[in-house]
Write an enzyme that holds these catalytic residues in place. Structure first.
Site, mmCIF file in Angstrom:
data_model
loop_
_atom_site.group_PDB
_atom_site.id
_atom_site.type_symbol
_atom_site.label_atom_id
_atom_site.label_comp_id
_atom_site.label_asym_id
_atom_site.label_seq_id
_atom_site.Cartn_x
_atom_site.Cartn_y
_atom_site.Cartn_z
ATOM 1 N N ASP A 51 15.302 16.145 47.828
ATOM 2 C CA ASP A 51 16.170 17.131 47.141
ATOM 3 C C ASP A 51 15.709 17.589 45.770
ATOM 4 O O ASP A 51 16.274 18.540 45.231
ATOM 5 C CB ASP A 51 17.612 16.608 46.954
ATOM 6 C CG ASP A 51 18.343 16.416 48.238
ATOM 7 O OD1 ASP A 51 17.795 16.767 49.297
ATOM 8 O OD2 ASP A 51 19.472 15.898 48.195
ATOM 9 N N ASP A 95 26.269 8.072 53.110
ATOM 10 C CA ASP A 95 25.766 9.114 52.203
ATOM 11 C C ASP A 95 26.534 9.143 50.887
ATOM 12 O O ASP A 95 26.097 9.778 49.928
ATOM 13 C CB ASP A 95 25.931 10.502 52.842
ATOM 14 C CG ASP A 95 25.065 10.661 54.077
ATOM 15 O OD1 ASP A 95 23.890 10.279 54.035
ATOM 16 O OD2 ASP A 95 25.582 11.156 55.099
HETATM 17 C C1 BGC Z 1 21.278 6.422 48.657
HETATM 18 C C2 BGC Z 1 20.282 5.306 48.523
HETATM 19 C C3 BGC Z 1 19.950 4.744 49.882
HETATM 20 C C4 BGC Z 1 19.545 5.848 50.822
HETATM 21 C C5 BGC Z 1 19.301 5.361 52.224
HETATM 22 C C6 BGC Z 1 20.794 7.452 49.625
HETATM 23 O O1 BGC Z 1 21.789 8.402 49.827
HETATM 24 O O2 BGC Z 1 21.521 6.987 47.406
HETATM 25 O O3 BGC Z 1 20.836 4.297 47.712
HETATM 26 O O4 BGC Z 1 18.945 3.780 49.767
HETATM 27 O O5 BGC Z 1 20.523 6.847 50.872
HETATM 28 O O6 BGC Z 1 20.461 4.954 52.826
#
Ligand code: BGC
Length: 614
Positions: free
Chosen positions: A332, A552
């Site tokens: 992003d 998420d």
């Molecule tokens: C989170 C991370 C996480 C990743 C995979 C992201 O949205 O901020 O902390 O490791 O997703 O799940």
């Protein structure tokens, strides 16, 4: 992550405007100059290329330094028509007085070596006519002189911005023409540790024992527990002691385990995927995945020394030199610089400080230098970048970022789309060229004048544009297919026969989200295609980057020590905002903080998997 797709500050009016518009690619090439100033140092060329529609335009300029190295530059030009106005500029500080436009350099692009170039651009408005400016000057010296070098061609338009493809999508003329084939892998297996064109070919994927254990703890989870998913280094501490949620292994633990899995696998090489995800001001346009580093608190320096240097140091250990280490670079981040600078202060700061660009360049320099490490830069998804006013500026920024690294365009092995998102890989029952009742599906609310309806056509179109811009033909695309399967009972089984474009698209699309801008814990989603090398020309692989079952973002505010905020796009009761067409968020309730295990989501993802789980 994952931020809402924002088609730019210019928003949906501009996208709608495209329909009626005869879009011109102005493609003017300003001539080349030799400086005549006392120091005789400045010589420059400016390429100006704009897409326009009724009342609006999006322009890209490439400044090329043909003279002595510049420590700083100011570009000036005059709009020929007094109605022409810059509304939003990027990669420079833009100002306008009357018809005179001045752009000063950003810190990160102010130095231009002889032969160096930088790309900048703006969105703007006009009425009456929209002629291209021609009187470009750098530091007061005209770029319209007499040096007899052949003018460079106008910026090559992506398939999306060619005038003919914009006015009306004629059936059968796909804007995403098939890519020129990537270099095919050699037939005899390359020596271990060799940097190959496609690291997924002939390799098995690393199974993350932490994720695998979480999957196995769920009823039915053992069906997927041996699928390769990525390791996320989502904070400095994750390098040594594991990422958010219940992941306990640090990077060395994972690489040591990968060496074991590799050894147990005979001669087949092993590919391990690591997500680099800790830029300062991370997730600048959303809250759910804000991180620990802040630009204002020396975040970029810390990112370099406490994060990237440490990761690169570990990956360069000769113990790991036979592994194929794929890095997914900063989901992003660069896309946020294209669409979200105006509306979000944290993105503005990321742009004006140069922190995102410099951070990504630093990561590329360190990681590309390690022979068995592969770099894939995040390129958002079709419902973020698939509109003209976002697409070509993104291509230009990727190119600019790459050309600012030591190895230039070769520092990037490829790009990834759909990271942690839900866009369908392929919509099986319609394409961008479908014309229900004789009308383009682009008119539907769902497609909303985008040039793409799914991730694979977007990935291929983007790859074409990147190669046209100067990336080598060896770049390959990845699609994160971990949660974009859209199986289950709501999945259509055939194309609709409706003649109304909205009805047709809504009845035909397998992506069952309420709005394509919804991004958080989407209800109804299923696991998608299993990881697979070379699924189609131009694509290196389908991959599972977002580990299914990891949230998420939380559905309501939850205290945490990871810097994560509460984003209402993760709240199922949220009625949305202009960025998702004021629709419901479509998020599942009861979600924990991002990265943490979300059992109910994991169960639904298995239930709605497509292809179904056996
Ligand atoms: C989170 C991370 C996480 C990743 C995979 C992201 O949205 O901020 O902390 O490791 O997703 O799940």
């Amino acid at each position: 992550m994952r931020s809402t797709p924002r088609p730019g500050a210019v928003g949906s009016t501009v996208r709608r405007g495209l329909v009626a518009a005869a879009v011109l690619a102005l493609g003017a090439t300003a001539a080349v100059a030799t400086a005549t100033s006392a120091s005789a140092a400045v010589a420059c060329k400016v390429n100006y290329s704009a897409s326009e529609w009724q009342g609006g335009m999006s322009a890209n300029l490439t400044i090329q330094n043909l003279g002595d190295a510049l420590n700083n530059w100011t570009l000036t030009f005059t709009f020929p028509n007094s109605s022409q106005k810059v509304s939003q500029g990027w990669s420079g500080n833009w100002s306008q007085s009357g018809s005179n436009v001045t752009v000063t350099a950003m810190d990160w692009n102010k130095s231009l070596a002889n032969g160096g170039s930088t790309s900048i651009g703006f969105n703007g408005s006009w009425s009456g006519s929209n002629p291209a400016p021609t009187d470009f000057k750098i530091n007061g010296v005209a770029c319209n002189g007499t040096t007899p070098v052949s003018p460079s061609p106008p910026i090559s338009p992506s398939p999306q911005v060619s005038p003919s493809s914009q006015v009306s999508p004629s059936p059968g003329t796909s804007p995403s023409a098939s890519p020129s084939p990537a270099v095919s892998p050699s037939s005899s297996p390359p020596p271990p540790g060799e940097h190959v064109d496609n690291p997924y070919v002939g390799a098995t994927g690393y199974v993350n024992p932490d994720w695998s254990a979480s999957a196995k703890s769920e009823p039915g989870g053992s069906r997927v527990a041996n699928i390769s998913t990525a390791v996320w280094l989502d904070r400095i501490a994750a390098i040594t002691s594991g990422s958010a949620g219940n992941n306990s292994k640090g990077l060395r633990d994972h690489l040591d385990e990968a060496v074991k899995q590799d050894a147990a696998n005979g001669d087949t090489p092993l590919t391990i995927q690591v997500v680099i995800y800790d830029l300062p001001n991370r997730d600048c346009s959303a809250l759910a995945s804000n991180g620990e580093l802040k630009i204002a608190q020396n975040g970029l320096a810390r990112y370099k020394s406490e994060y990237i240097d440490v990761i690169a140091g570990i990956m360069a250990d000769s113990k790991y030199s036979n592994l194929r280490i794929v890095t997914i670079i900063e989901p992003d981040s660069l896309p946020n610089l294209i669409t979200n600078v105006n509306a979000f202060q944290a993105c503005q700061e990321a742009q004006s400080s140069g922190a995102y660009v410099q951070g990504v360049q630093y990561a590329l320099n360190k990681l590309h230098a390690i022979k068995n490490v592969y770099t894939y830069v995040d390129a958002a998804h079709h419902a973020w970048l698939g509109w003209d006013n976002n697409f070509q500026p993104m291509v230009n920024l990727f190119h600019q970022v790459a050309t600012g690294t030591t190895a230039g365009v070769n520092s990037i092995d490829g790009f990834i789309v759909n990271t942690a998102n839900f866009g369908a890989t392929v919509e099986p029952y319609f394409t961008i060229n479908s014309t229900p009742g004789g009308q383009s599906v682009r008119q539907s609310k769902w497609v909303d004048w985008n040039w793409y309806v799914d991730e694979q056509s977007f990935a291929v179109g983007l790859r074409n544009a990147l190669v046209a811009k100067g990336f080598p033909n060896t770049i390959g695309m990845l699609i994160d297919t971990s949660r974009n399967g859209w199986g289950g009972s709501a999945r259509p089984t055939k194309a609709s026969t409706a003649t109304n474009p909205d009805t047709f698209v809504n009845e035909s699309r397998i992506d069952r989200r309420i709005h394509a801008g919804n991004w958080c814990n989407q209800s109804g989603a299923g696991m998608g295609e299993r990881p697979k090398a070379n699924p189609t020309a131009g694509l290196d692989a389908y991959v599972w980057i977002k580990p299914p079952g990891e949230s998420d973002g939380s559905s309501s505010a939850i205290d945490n020590d990871e810097g994560k905020g509460f984003d209402r796009m993760c709240d199922p009761t949220y009625t949305g905002n202009s960025l998702n067409g004021n629709n419901m968020s479509g998020a599942l309730g009861g979600a924990p903080v991002s990265g943490h295990w979300f059992s109910a989501q994991f169960q639904q993802l298995m239930q709605n998997a497509y292809p179904p789980l056996s």
